[in-house]
Motif scaffolding. Sequence first.
Motif, PDB file in Angstrom:
ATOM      1  N   LEU D  92      -5.522  40.248   8.430  1.00  0.00           N
ATOM      2  CA  LEU D  92      -4.617  39.533   7.546  1.00  0.00           C
ATOM      3  C   LEU D  92      -4.477  38.325   8.174  1.00  0.00           C
ATOM      4  O   LEU D  92      -4.278  37.217   7.455  1.00  0.00           O
ATOM      5  CB  LEU D  92      -3.596  40.234   7.216  1.00  0.00           C
ATOM      6  CG  LEU D  92      -3.702  41.645   6.361  1.00  0.00           C
ATOM      7  CD1 LEU D  92      -2.308  42.357   6.137  1.00  0.00           C
ATOM      8  CD2 LEU D  92      -4.024  41.182   4.861  1.00  0.00           C
ATOM      9  N   ALA D 248      -9.627  39.481   6.208  1.00  0.00           N
ATOM     10  CA  ALA D 248      -9.300  40.732   5.277  1.00  0.00           C
ATOM     11  C   ALA D 248     -10.479  41.187   4.277  1.00  0.00           C
ATOM     12  O   ALA D 248     -10.857  42.232   4.364  1.00  0.00           O
ATOM     13  CB  ALA D 248      -7.900  40.598   4.613  1.00  0.00           C
ATOM     14  N   TYR D 274      -3.104  43.438   1.507  1.00  0.00           N
ATOM     15  CA  TYR D 274      -4.213  42.285   1.375  1.00  0.00           C
ATOM     16  C   TYR D 274      -3.497  41.161   0.313  1.00  0.00           C
ATOM     17  O   TYR D 274      -3.570  39.947   0.393  1.00  0.00           O
ATOM     18  CB  TYR D 274      -5.621  42.824   0.865  1.00  0.00           C
ATOM     19  CG  TYR D 274      -6.533  41.827   0.842  1.00  0.00           C
ATOM     20  CD1 TYR D 274      -6.560  40.568   1.746  1.00  0.00           C
ATOM     21  CD2 TYR D 274      -7.531  42.318   0.042  1.00  0.00           C
ATOM     22  CE1 TYR D 274      -7.610  39.930   1.338  1.00  0.00           C
ATOM     23  CE2 TYR D 274      -8.860  41.418  -0.332  1.00  0.00           C
ATOM     24  CZ  TYR D 274      -8.683  40.097   0.303  1.00  0.00           C
ATOM     25  OH  TYR D 274      -9.769  39.336   0.194  1.00  0.00           O
TER      26      TYR D 274
END
Lengths: 324, 387, 387, 299, 440
Positions: D92, D248, D274
């Motif tokens: 992330l 991600a 996400y």
Amino acid sequence: MARTTSPPDPTTAGAGGSATGRDDPGTPLARRADAAGLGRARAGGFVLPGLVLIVLFLVVPALWTIYLGVTNYRLTGLAAADPQVVGLDNYTAALGDERFRSSLWLTLQFVLGSAVIGQAGLGFAIAWSLRDRHGPVRRVVEALVLLAWILPSSVVAFLWIALLDRDAGTLNALLGTPGMAWLLDHPMLSVILFNTWRGTAFSMMLYGAALQNVPPSHLETARLAGASTWQQLRDVVFPRIRGHVLTNLLLISLWTFNDFTPFLITAGGPEQRSEILPVYVFKIALSGGELGFGAAISFLMLLINLVIALVYLRTLGQRREARR
Amino acid sequence: MAAITLRRLGKVYPGGVRALDGLDLSIADGEFFALLGPSGCGKTTLLRTIAGLEVATEGAVQIGDRDVTNLQPGRRDVAMVFQDYALFPHMTVEENIGYPLRIKKLPRSARRDKAAETAAELGLTGLLDRRPGQLSGGQQQRVALARAMACHPQVFLLDEPLSNLDARLRLEARTFLKRLQRELGVTCVFVTHDQAEALALADRIAVMEGGRIRQVGTPVEVFRRPANTFVAGFIGSTPMNLLDAEVAGDAVVVAGTRLPLPEPARAVVADGDRVVYGVRPEYLDLHTAPLDDALSGRVVVVENLGSSSLVSLDLPGGDGVAGVGLQVVVPEGREPELGSTGWVVPRAGRSLLYRDGELLGADGGGVVGSGVVGAGATGGGVVGGPA
Amino acid sequence: MAAITLRRLGKVYPGGVRALDGLDLSIADGEFFALLGPSGCGKTTLLRTIAGLEVATEGAVQIGDRDVTNLQPGRRDVAMVFQDYALFPHMTVEENIGYPLRIKKLPRSARRDKAAETAAELGLTGLLDRRPGQLSGGQQQRVALARAMACHPQVFLLDEPLSNLDARLRLEARTFLKRLQRELGVTCVFVTHDQAEALALADRIAVMEGGRIRQVGTPVEVFRRPANTFVAGFIGSTPMNLLDAEVAGDAVVVAGTRLPLPEPARAVVADGDRVVYGVRPEYLDLHTAPLDDALSGRVVVVENLGSSSLVSLDLPGGDGVAGVGLQVVVPEGREPELGSTGWVVPRAGRSLLYRDGELLGADGGGVVGSGVVGAGATGGGVVGGPA
Amino acid sequence: MTAGPRTTAGPATSADPVPTAGPGAALGWRGAVVQIGRYTFVSVVLGFFALPLLWLATAPFDRTPTITTSLPEFTLDNFRALLDNPYALRSLWNSILLSGGTAVLVVTFAALAAYALSRVRVPGRDALLYGLLLLSSIVTGTATMVPLYELAFRLNLIDSRLGVILILSGGLLPAAIFILKDFMDSTPTSYEESARVFGASPVQIVWQIVLPMVRPGLATVAVWAVANVWGNFLVPFLLLRNPEKAPAAVIMYTLYTEGGQANLALLSTFSLLYSLPVVLMFVFVSSRYGFRFHGGIKR
Amino acid sequence: GDSSEPAGRDAKDITLTITDNAIAGGKNSRSAEWIQNWVIPRFVEAQKAKGVTAKVTFVPSGVDDEQYKTKLALDLRARSGGDVISIDGIWVGEFAQAGYLKPLSEVAGAETDSWEGWAQIPEAVQGLGRFEEKRYAIPIGTDGRILYYNKKLFGQAGLPTDWQPRSWQEILDAGAKLKALPGVTPIQVNGGTAMGEATSMQGALPLLAGAGGEVYANGKWSGATGPVRDMLDFYARVYPAGLGDPLLQQEAKGRDKSFQRFAEGKIGILAEGDYFWRSVVEPKAGIAKMADRDATVGYALIPAKNPGAGIRGQDFVSMSGGSVRTLNPHSKYPTQAFELLSFMHSAEAVKAELGDVPRITARTDVNNEVLAGDPMLKFVAEKVLPITAARPPLAVYPQVSVAIQEATAAVVGGKSPDAVATDYQKKLAGLVGGADHVTS
Ligand SMILES: Nc1ncnc2c1ncn2[C@@H]1O[C@H](COP(=O)(O)OP(=O)(O)OP(=O)(O)O)[C@@H](O)[C@H]1O
Ligand SMILES: Nc1ncnc2c1ncn2[C@@H]1O[C@H](COP(=O)(O)OP(=O)(O)OP(=O)(O)O)[C@@H](O)[C@H]1O
Ligand SMILES: [Mg+2]
Ligand SMILES: [Mg+2]
């Protein structure tokens, strides 16, 4: 009054700077009149960094791709070791391929259904019905619509599969139609709805801004004359936002035409019934490894995009001179 | 052609702004009526409520003998000319003029004839094939008028129709408009924030402030006897001088000078009352030599008004109070030197006294408006709104 | 503080529009100078060329004793106030006022002090933390002025600074502006299309048409003796009456009526010359009883001007020619009835004769402009542009 | 005058039988129908856009999530399991780096270019923009991956975040310039001229005046760019080697099994995580700058 | 480099990279951890003992096989990428043809042929790493295709819970009985394009083998041959006849869903690989856990159409694939890379990789040891592997596979097998470069 910079001869006053410009409006002056005094050179400097990136990472690969399109290049196998230039074979093969043509036809349906009718239509309808709203309703609607736009495609694909699932999809539960296989019985309708859902935000925002350019007085004049909503849209709103409609249709058609996300939902199926061109290219290029053929189809797509853009410019961009 | 009657008309905008506050007003059939007031006072709102573009939150609107309060705008038989004319840029002049008829589903040929006829009346023949972008401001305004006229409405509503014209054109358009209305004889409500325009054009004027009507009357009435200091300050090409004063016997003391007490106020003031002495710059005479019972001060600004000049004087504050300004209009050739001292005498019968902002000794003792219908109006009851 | 001299200044826009056509003009140090003219005459272009925002295609601009023709705007030491004020919406009032100083790299604290000081002068204290969107029109205008003042320029350039204000505010702002300029003593060039504004404010006025200057002079000069029919029609709150006439001996025949021949023109006309007789509505007297040697006509419109009225009469065409209109200003209480007949006599010495659009008998025999510097100006040669 | 008694407070206190114009009654029945239609439409739109999002709200908290939306058997185990994944959180962060970097680059370069193109007439400008826009559409396709890879390889940009940022920026720039140019076109030039008279240099003008004024446009383009990069899988996957750098979108694939089947528990949970950063960014940007579009090709 | 004398043989300072489509915390997590925590430290230590400083890095990855393949192809094409690379055995041929891979002996010298492990890997399994009779890679493991069935449902339908069909007809008969159970899909044999390669591996190819056909044999591709028609005919007898759920074959997530359904007891017979047993219905960590797997899930060999009708005259058939590890021909230290590679395939290492989760490895010695505890995998290793077959390792195979999938999809959708077979042949000719390369 002492002159410091210009020559003493009064008949040639201003010769210091504008000798070339005198009586010759066409000659470019050293400084071009623009608001910030940028001048061509500095403007070039402003454009340069972006242009370098674009040329390097957009134009070069694009041209390269166009070159690949005339070869039989593959990712693996013998053709990878020694690609041959095959001229327009790829193109004739593509145009002669029934799968390409049906794919193109599906793509056109997809663009017309999800971009032109879906995104632009719904986006406009939302913008229109919210045009004089300012409360929480407006914010909630806009937030949801925008959420659909910004979530990553791999995530939203799952969301839609979950929504449309045959056995216990939310939609079937809501409609009371258990076992209805939306993705199988109506694959194009499903991806069209999906893409409408996904991309309406852009049109909504664009039309929201455009509608602010429609002077309320024009609408009210029509209302006072007794015009219905439809008449108002036709006579007042549309002519006014023609340019926005053009931008909007141009961009969303382009984006939709090249949108790969439906693959994540239907994988082009069943039986290629939702295999739009980007999915087709993906299958050709990545699964099939036929990069040359894929590149050729990409270039064909570019040409079709060009045609679509020209059609838009023709139909929506005309009458501009007349208005001036 | 029809009279307009508003009863207890109120409009509260969704945000809570009370733009109209219980208005009562009657506009006679065939009258040229002006709504005048500063920005934000509710003029446009009032006009739009008559048109039906805004929905009244209370009260009623009557046009002719129909109650139209709940009618759609398209069914009220009114025509409106907007400040920006709202000409459709993509239509020719002819199409613009014919638009209301198109909505009424008249055939194309009938529309064309009607448009040509209306255009001829307004001197627009020859421009029928142009688009609004190719017209001058004055021409655009006339096209907007023609479009409004084309469907023969009962009432004309005009929202600042002249404010987009340049100064010179505005004057021409003004005279033109007045002539036209007289010829058509149609009821006409006209919004403006320019008092000169209202004075020049209107049969009667309603002066508004904060959603209420502060005075209704003919131009002469509102100019000569403003019902309150608000109207006094608003009407007139130069605002009225409003000076703090005190009643002393049969005189009123202004900046240390004793001036005669205005006649109508005599009965309602007592010795020692603190009042406001109002007099228009046009009704003051400036002398360059000392004079008894004259206000005197230093000349600070002289502005040329063409055939006259506006002179601003600083009066020394009486009794050590800070000085106040006084404006005087002097005719051509009588302009004082900057910095010199001038002596100012009010013309007889032209001064007014105000207390708590309201005119003292007005006819009817404090009720705004008047039952007298203006010179050009042809009749109809007039009800002044309670302020 | 500096004088401005323009020599043979020309500007042709890329499209081929000749917006300035060989202008010669001197503006004196400390003068309040107005550029007046109808829309599109090149006022803004001239101002922008002085500022350096447009590049002159020919000729030279001099400010003080520097030739600035080829200098960047930022180095000309001028400040400009735009019609829309161009206040930066993302900056507070304080930041806006301090912006020129920020460009000059003054430290933040110095900027803050200077902004506060300038704001105080213009009565903006207390608004310093607001953004332009939170200000009224008048306040915005003052912030724009403050910003322009903050860097103490030699020259102030103002492009229609009052046109965005409403009628009442405009009057206040006008007086305020005039006072301010007087106090600062800075050279000030001011664009307007409103003749009243120009007359009221300016020391001298240049009246422009089609990229050329048609007359330069003090307000009194351009008002009383417009050098040509264009200026005559443009200046004055009501335009000058311009009537076709014929010279007949020591008289001039207008609409069948013999009027005295204006004195200065006497030497340059001959019997039978066809001329235009010009007289301002303010310089006409209206009588309701028949009179010899008076123009007579039917009263068609009466417009209230406050303390006077503007009366429009239709004169019957002499010798079967179509009638012409005549406008007369009558003082309060003397308004005629609509439809009645009025007799009009010009005041002595106030009439002008024009031939081919140019004033007859002007000083210098037909040359526009004058060497006389207006009352407030302190010097500088003035050259009228060839008409 | 004000001295007069006020009887206008409302119809209730009024002696006159004045018809009341309540907000509902005032519209007339036609207005009411229109109003009802409008609310119905808005509700349908709300439903349409909210429905698909339900799964994201329930599945991550479900002990045994399936493809179908159902009331979850509540658990936070999925989150715990995800946190055990050594790459999940880092990815992330990588996504933020990549999309942030791209957004900055795109916004900066596009703003500069859009400004210059908007203010200075360059012959063939529009044709150029359209051409680039069209090219950008094929470059996003899979067919270009070979050229892109080889280009990156030759420029030594393999396994470099910068390479990913540069390539993505190149693809996004034309549309960004296109959108921003509309914004620039619609800002009055008097602001710039005003600053110019004060002596500001072109760079100062752009930086201090123009950019702050088109901030909503910049915000829009930035969000658009971030959303685009955030979802892009192919480019970072092809160019990055070290999984520590993977964003991600790439790590999402690791939640599929050896047989290519999704581990729904982890996948839905990761989907939620996400999505969160983009949503937060969107909320921040929209509350701070608002979203505003200009548009329309003006000529 | 010179094949007889590879470069860098005596280097004292080496760096090596291992690339695999495995990643900790995700796909093939176990392999990733094994490489990181077991292989690398031990190998480095062993090198140190020899006086060589080795730096070994692992580049994990966790994506679709197709994407992994693309990335590898691009890497190898650019002469970069890891030294020891794990790939799907099926790719060996096309990579070799493209020049991305070289025979092991060419890369790391002749001694590669004398590695002890070859003796432990059955010839059939070694085929996974061979192309044109040359060794390109060492197989990691393999798998087999079988029929799973739900014993409970069989019981309910009156079928034997210990079931082994001998012909296709017996499968269909069982299906017909299962059909009587409400809510149960009797047979799930993957078909259609949505399942992708799973259709070929679990459906079409085993059936083809059962009918005695091969997709590619003797340099030619099978067109509308009898076995192909038989294979398509089987689909026609399952799906349009209502023994299977045709919609399931079309859904993008159909395979997922078939797992789910089997786990829920809604599918009677399912053709799958041993992956299904190990990772899907595995009671603890599977993606569709079945707590009672061992009791409920039965398994049987896939029968030929009729006994003896299968390829090589077999009664039962299967298909196998599996991953292999190979060397990058552009490795700077090929000798050491092979050392690493062979180390990763030593019995000890292979056992370590499995840990306590058994699966079928390439090494017989390891299999004998680890599969003892799992009767099902033992069954596959002992009964299935000897009869199994492999796909042709050619670049055009993926496209042929898609064509097969499309053909099955058409049949599932209701088209006649004959017509579909003809279409298939035409398409095949287009793919493989003309009708000359197709048998009919
Ligand atoms: N749509 C609206 N929503 C909320 N408040 C409004 C709206 N329109 C006008 N107002 C407010 O109502 C009041 C009256 O506005 P209105 O437009 O009638 O004034 P006006 O007299 O026409 O002013 P102007 O001379 O500036 O046009 C103002 O305070 C204004 O801010
Ligand atoms: N940028 C430009 N390009 C081409 N022509 C222009 C440009 N700006 C102005 N013009 C033309 O130059 C002439 C003079 O324009 P300018 O703006 O100076 O007039 P103005 O006197 O200021 O008018 P207004 O009162 O309407 O502001 C006009 O004919 C106008 O159309
Ligand atoms: Mg208004
Ligand atoms: Mg201008």
